[in-house]
Write a protein that holds these residues in place. Sequence first.
Motif, mmCIF file in Angstrom:
data_model
loop_
_atom_site.group_PDB
_atom_site.id
_atom_site.type_symbol
_atom_site.label_atom_id
_atom_site.label_comp_id
_atom_site.label_asym_id
_atom_site.label_seq_id
_atom_site.Cartn_x
_atom_site.Cartn_y
_atom_site.Cartn_z
ATOM 1 N N LYS A 307 0.883 -1.167 0.000
ATOM 2 C CA LYS A 307 0.000 0.000 0.000
ATOM 3 C C LYS A 307 0.917 1.212 0.000
ATOM 4 C CE LYS A 307 -3.443 2.359 2.908
ATOM 5 N NZ LYS A 307 -4.385 2.797 1.850
ATOM 6 N N PRO A 308 1.117 1.823 -1.149
ATOM 7 C CA PRO A 308 2.130 2.883 -1.262
ATOM 8 C C PRO A 308 1.863 4.069 -0.333
ATOM 9 C CG PRO A 308 1.385 2.174 -3.431
ATOM 10 C CD PRO A 308 0.478 1.532 -2.442
ATOM 11 N N ASP A 309 0.587 4.305 0.015
ATOM 12 C CA ASP A 309 0.274 5.469 0.845
ATOM 13 C C ASP A 309 0.031 5.096 2.306
ATOM 14 O OD1 ASP A 309 -2.029 4.097 0.335
ATOM 15 O OD2 ASP A 309 -3.296 5.881 0.136
ATOM 16 N N LEU A 310 0.614 3.979 2.744
ATOM 17 C CA LEU A 310 0.470 3.593 4.149
ATOM 18 C C LEU A 310 1.139 4.669 5.012
ATOM 19 C CD1 LEU A 310 -0.675 0.919 5.539
ATOM 20 C CD2 LEU A 310 1.718 0.350 5.934
ATOM 21 N N ALA A 311 0.382 5.265 5.943
ATOM 22 C CA ALA A 311 0.876 6.473 6.609
ATOM 23 C C ALA A 311 1.571 6.193 7.938
ATOM 24 C CB ALA A 311 -0.281 7.442 6.830
ATOM 25 N N PHE A 312 1.315 5.027 8.548
ATOM 26 C CA PHE A 312 2.021 4.724 9.799
ATOM 27 C C PHE A 312 2.114 3.222 10.025
ATOM 28 C CE2 PHE A 312 -2.466 5.359 10.834
ATOM 29 C CZ PHE A 312 -2.784 4.275 11.635
ATOM 30 N N VAL A 313 3.196 2.851 10.686
ATOM 31 C CA VAL A 313 3.349 1.483 11.189
ATOM 32 C C VAL A 313 3.742 1.626 12.650
ATOM 33 C CG1 VAL A 313 4.772 -0.593 11.160
ATOM 34 C CG2 VAL A 313 3.915 0.345 9.008
ATOM 35 N N ILE A 314 2.884 1.103 13.531
ATOM 36 C CA ILE A 314 3.156 1.177 14.961
ATOM 37 C C ILE A 314 3.380 -0.238 15.475
ATOM 38 C CG2 ILE A 314 2.166 1.749 17.223
ATOM 39 C CD1 ILE A 314 0.543 3.946 15.758
ATOM 40 N N HIS A 315 4.429 -0.415 16.242
ATOM 41 C CA HIS A 315 4.655 -1.723 16.862
ATOM 42 C C HIS A 315 4.222 -1.671 18.316
ATOM 43 C CE1 HIS A 315 6.808 -2.741 13.246
ATOM 44 N NE2 HIS A 315 6.916 -3.977 13.670
ATOM 45 N N TYR A 316 3.367 -2.607 18.699
ATOM 46 C CA TYR A 316 2.865 -2.708 20.068
ATOM 47 C C TYR A 316 3.907 -3.397 20.957
ATOM 48 C CZ TYR A 316 -0.489 -4.327 23.695
ATOM 49 O OH TYR A 316 -1.165 -4.596 24.861
ATOM 50 N N GLN A 317 4.749 -4.217 20.289
ATOM 51 C CA GLN A 317 5.840 -4.913 20.976
ATOM 52 C C GLN A 317 7.032 -4.917 20.029
ATOM 53 O OE1 GLN A 317 3.066 -7.898 20.955
ATOM 54 N NE2 GLN A 317 2.824 -8.148 23.176
ATOM 55 N N ALA A 318 8.237 -5.028 20.586
ATOM 56 C CA ALA A 318 9.426 -4.989 19.735
ATOM 57 C C ALA A 318 9.695 -6.361 19.135
ATOM 58 C CB ALA A 318 10.628 -4.530 20.550
ATOM 59 N N PRO A 319 9.865 -6.455 17.805
ATOM 60 C CA PRO A 319 10.210 -7.738 17.177
ATOM 61 C C PRO A 319 11.601 -8.202 17.603
ATOM 62 C CG PRO A 319 9.712 -6.053 15.517
ATOM 63 C CD PRO A 319 9.781 -5.374 16.839
ATOM 64 N N GLY A 320 11.953 -9.398 17.161
ATOM 65 C CA GLY A 320 13.196 -10.010 17.610
ATOM 66 C C GLY A 320 14.446 -9.516 16.921
ATOM 67 N N SER A 321 14.323 -8.817 15.809
ATOM 68 C CA SER A 321 15.540 -8.359 15.140
ATOM 69 C C SER A 321 15.276 -7.069 14.375
ATOM 70 C CB SER A 321 16.062 -9.422 14.175
ATOM 71 O OG SER A 321 15.379 -9.360 12.949
ATOM 72 N N VAL A 322 16.332 -6.300 14.171
ATOM 73 C CA VAL A 322 16.150 -5.043 13.447
ATOM 74 C C VAL A 322 15.819 -5.287 11.980
ATOM 75 C CG1 VAL A 322 17.530 -3.554 14.935
ATOM 76 C CG2 VAL A 322 18.630 -4.773 13.085
ATOM 77 N N VAL A 323 16.270 -6.426 11.451
ATOM 78 C CA VAL A 323 15.959 -6.695 10.047
ATOM 79 C C VAL A 323 14.465 -6.945 9.887
ATOM 80 C CG1 VAL A 323 16.577 -8.030 8.030
ATOM 81 C CG2 VAL A 323 18.234 -7.719 9.844
ATOM 82 N N ALA A 324 13.920 -7.755 10.810
ATOM 83 C CA ALA A 324 12.482 -7.993 10.776
ATOM 84 C C ALA A 324 11.748 -6.668 10.959
ATOM 85 C CB ALA A 324 12.085 -8.979 11.878
ATOM 86 N N TYR A 325 12.263 -5.851 11.856
ATOM 87 C CA TYR A 325 11.625 -4.562 12.095
ATOM 88 C C TYR A 325 11.675 -3.675 10.850
ATOM 89 C CZ TYR A 325 10.331 -0.059 13.869
ATOM 90 O OH TYR A 325 9.681 1.134 14.024
ATOM 91 N N TYR A 326 12.850 -3.643 10.230
ATOM 92 C CA TYR A 326 13.009 -2.821 9.024
ATOM 93 C C TYR A 326 12.010 -3.245 7.941
ATOM 94 C CZ TYR A 326 15.002 -1.205 4.620
ATOM 95 O OH TYR A 326 15.167 -0.644 3.384
ATOM 96 N N GLN A 327 11.851 -4.561 7.798
ATOM 97 C CA GLN A 327 10.922 -5.042 6.770
ATOM 98 C C GLN A 327 9.497 -4.612 7.058
ATOM 99 O OE1 GLN A 327 11.350 -9.254 5.896
ATOM 100 N NE2 GLN A 327 12.677 -8.603 4.226
ATOM 101 N N GLN A 328 9.128 -4.664 8.359
ATOM 102 C CA GLN A 328 7.746 -4.319 8.695
ATOM 103 C C GLN A 328 7.509 -2.814 8.602
ATOM 104 O OE1 GLN A 328 7.337 -6.325 12.467
ATOM 105 N NE2 GLN A 328 7.676 -8.287 11.470
ATOM 106 N N VAL A 329 8.424 -2.046 9.169
ATOM 107 C CA VAL A 329 8.215 -0.604 9.180
ATOM 108 C C VAL A 329 8.364 -0.036 7.768
ATOM 109 C CG1 VAL A 329 10.577 0.225 9.628
ATOM 110 C CG2 VAL A 329 8.619 1.432 10.608
#
Lengths: 691, 334
Positions: A307-329
């Motif tokens: 979704k190119p216009d996705l305006a926010f990604v909020i994490h309720y809990q921290a994932p296990g790695s920054v790579v996983a986080y980078y992919q999600q955010v």
Amino acid sequence: MTFNGIRALELLKLGTRLANACFRKGQEEAIRHVVEGAGRLLLVQKTGWGKSFVYFIAAKLLRERAMGPALLISPLLALMRNQIAAAERMGVRAETINSDNRERWSDVASAIERDTVDILLISPERLANEQFRSEVLAGIARRLALLVIDEAHCISDWGHDFRPHYRLLERIVRTLPVNVRLLATTATANDRVMDDLQKVLGPELHVSRGDLNRPSLVLQTMRLPSQAQRLAWIAAQVPALAGHGIIYTLTVRDAVQVADWLKSRGLNVEPYTGETGDSRPMLEQALLDNRVKALVATTALGMGFDKPDLAFVIHYQAPGSVVAYYQQVGRAGRALDAAYGILLSGEEDIDITDYFIDTAFPTESEVSDVLDALETVPEGLSIPELMARINLSRGRIQKTIDLLSLESPSPIARQESKWQLTASDLSPAFWERARRLTDLRRFEQRQMQDYVNLRCGHMEFLVRALDGDPGPIRPPALPPLPTTADPVLVREAVAFLRRTSLPIQPRRQWPAGGIPEYNLTGRIPPEFQSQPGRALCVWGDAGWGGLVRDGKYRDRCFSDELVRACAELVAEWSPRPAPEWVTCVPSLRHTELVPDFSRRLAAAIGLPFHAALRRTEARPQQKNMANSIQQASNVVGSLAISAQRPPVGPVLLVDDMVDSKWTLTVAAWCLRSHGVEEVFPLALALTGKRE
Amino acid sequence: MNNILSSNTQAILLLTAPLIVSKGQEPADVLTMGQYKQLAGFLRRQDRQAGDLLTLQAQELLDECEHLIAPERLRRLLDRGFLLSQAVERWTARSIWVVSSSDDEYPRRLKQQLKDDAPPILYGCGDAGILDTGGLAVVGSRHVDDALLAYTEHIGWLAGAAGCTLVSGGARGVDQAAMRGAIEAGGKVVGVLADSMERAVLNREHRALLMRRQLVVVSPYDPAAGFNVGHAMQRNKLIYALADAGLVVSSDFEKGGTWAGAVEQLDKLHLVPVYVRATGDVGDGIESLRRKGALPWPNPETPEALAEALVPEARPENPGSRKPVKMLWDLADQ
């Protein structure tokens, strides 16, 4: 094979529905490389770059030259619906076989037989499935022209995302002749992963690598230890944010709970998890069309959702790695000038990621249990037969079998439905890898905590962690969000957490293989089953969990607060036909704990209590029984109706904790076989370890 | 053993092997042994090798092969690359290795003895080193009486005790009795299988021996291939080729694999000396093999005597030339 650039562009225009579409930097070159058969190619490009156009257009061009079909292997197929729709516009006949479309399997198999499939999309687990390989894949395997490996970083042990079945893929790639075209794609590959991929995919590997920086993202981190604080924070901030987004949680339960909370605050959100089932495409579409403010999702909403216009990604809990986080955010702000990527970190994050780390590999004793059991039976054992012999959960047995069978050489092999020992011992390398990967996961967990602690330079940190070049850093285009939660909202969130009750689905089948001593097999007749029940909380959760634990282990008595909570739960639930009396599951270990609570609850809801069930013999604690067969065998025969005949009206059946549900199932079966009309189970807490 | 295959081995498998990964799999139109030999010869004369058929420039090469085999058929076979990787995975999972005649690991003895007629592909499980140790081949019928089984087992025991590898077919009856004796004596055993290797290697008794490096099983036939009379007869060639001498314990007359295999050695191949049992009631089969030039088994009573009997200088030369003759064996009829 020559490459037709004009035709490729024509396909891109059809796929994007843009008459003036043109290829991004690197796309056309990649397609040309694949079509011309110029060697294996690794594409490292961030999500949303358009990797799918490369393989769909290449597959189509090959088919237009009478070549065989393509096979795409990807871990998260359900999320490829958007890409498949684009493929169809280009006239690419794409089919998928996954656990969600079982009803289409035979159609797909016959389409493959008729050679009317251009590209088949499957998961690596599917590839490991022998039945699939023989019944479906054989049709494509004998003339496959192109193999596409998505999320290729999983091939590397150093990938952040360990997927055991990629080991199989690694071996398949190593034995694949060079005349089968191979395209590997990933969004994230640090230098170590790249080295591994070079080794596996071959020295001739051509790499096309793009830029990782996402300058439009405004990143922020904050620690809010309790769930109530984070619920309050999200409820206060999300309505004020522009646009639409995703709220990520680590577990399915959290996704459902956060969504329920936000809905109770009047927000238009929906949960989206691996258990959402058929409504997933509808929910994805709702977010694409901005018909929901946000989806509250687990990683099930991941790769392929664009979704190119996705305006926010909020994490309720921290994932296990920054790579996983980078992919999600990284899903946010692809086509926006600015978007928020906010990471909330709570007290339970480490426990949850620890759990994933600790259960990723079988323990030495689990492995020896399985191998020893197989050693004693030369003809081999099926999974249910293993369950009857060893006290491990089905999940743990399956995981052990999966990981052992993916070894090379493997100590076990499946011949028909049974697992047998092979002529190879388990290599010590198995344990070395398990240790190395566990250490790596610990490192990633610490690195994630370093990220949480950052005050500034978040994007730079992420790009460096991926061995990318951060380039010039732009000042954030949006103001930072507040880092505290409103105390009034926090109190409401606490009350909300205590309001939630959880369903207990009745068991409908005796365990695989049955319980021969009591002649119980197959389906439990409906007239002997319980009704769906309720549990007040999850053991140890943020609502009632703490009070239940104190009652059971500290005070040896459940508090009046819990009696009131359960009475309210029953009132709200109002099962029909309404229970006319209350009974409980007896225990020889704590004879008074549950009966006392049940009597007080009965009094609070104005019903009589009868101790209709008794224990006939002491058995090991049910919580030490690890799988269905062990649990059911342990409880059947240990419960009986007490001398006094029970009333026949509908009954509320109370227990403190529910684990496998076998105790409730057998108790309900006893009651109903003595004429009790309906049985409604009620438990204080669900424990986590359920099959 | 990780089954990382050279491109030559990949190409040879693609051209000649059925690559069975599932029941009821549609059989491929693989090259017969004769066709493969012609193709290999042609490539060699062009200073090319099988692996070149897999490269980007393969199209021209395939077209040059047209006078031997239709390029379209070659392409269809070579297009089975993904199937190959599936098959290799299936073998590897069962600890089965595969070598082609282009690999250094291919048993030297087979190449020396069979030259161009060595099977292009060999599947196996266990210590491949045993395959180059020669030894005594013992063959005979499936159905024999207990006295003959005991006799055979004793010969196996002598071979094992003498440190002489026992080569056999792994079938019921004589084959298994000889192998049992050799194992009992702590000796090494080669089982040349005609079918169902996949099952054989998971068999619990075999497993222990394979892991102790006492047993190696080999076959030129796909590990998933089932029983086939032709294969059972033709693998006798391999049994003789892997040994220094062969002993026929019992044989039908003018029928059966034992008979055909021994006659082929005596009349055509002359790879190794062929002995026949020379004590007790030997029957028409053995008598006729004697007349065709088989040597009487000297009945050594000690391991030392058996070892001595097998020393090349000590044994009489078989009559006839040792020129290889065209093989009967055809991989295409699998």
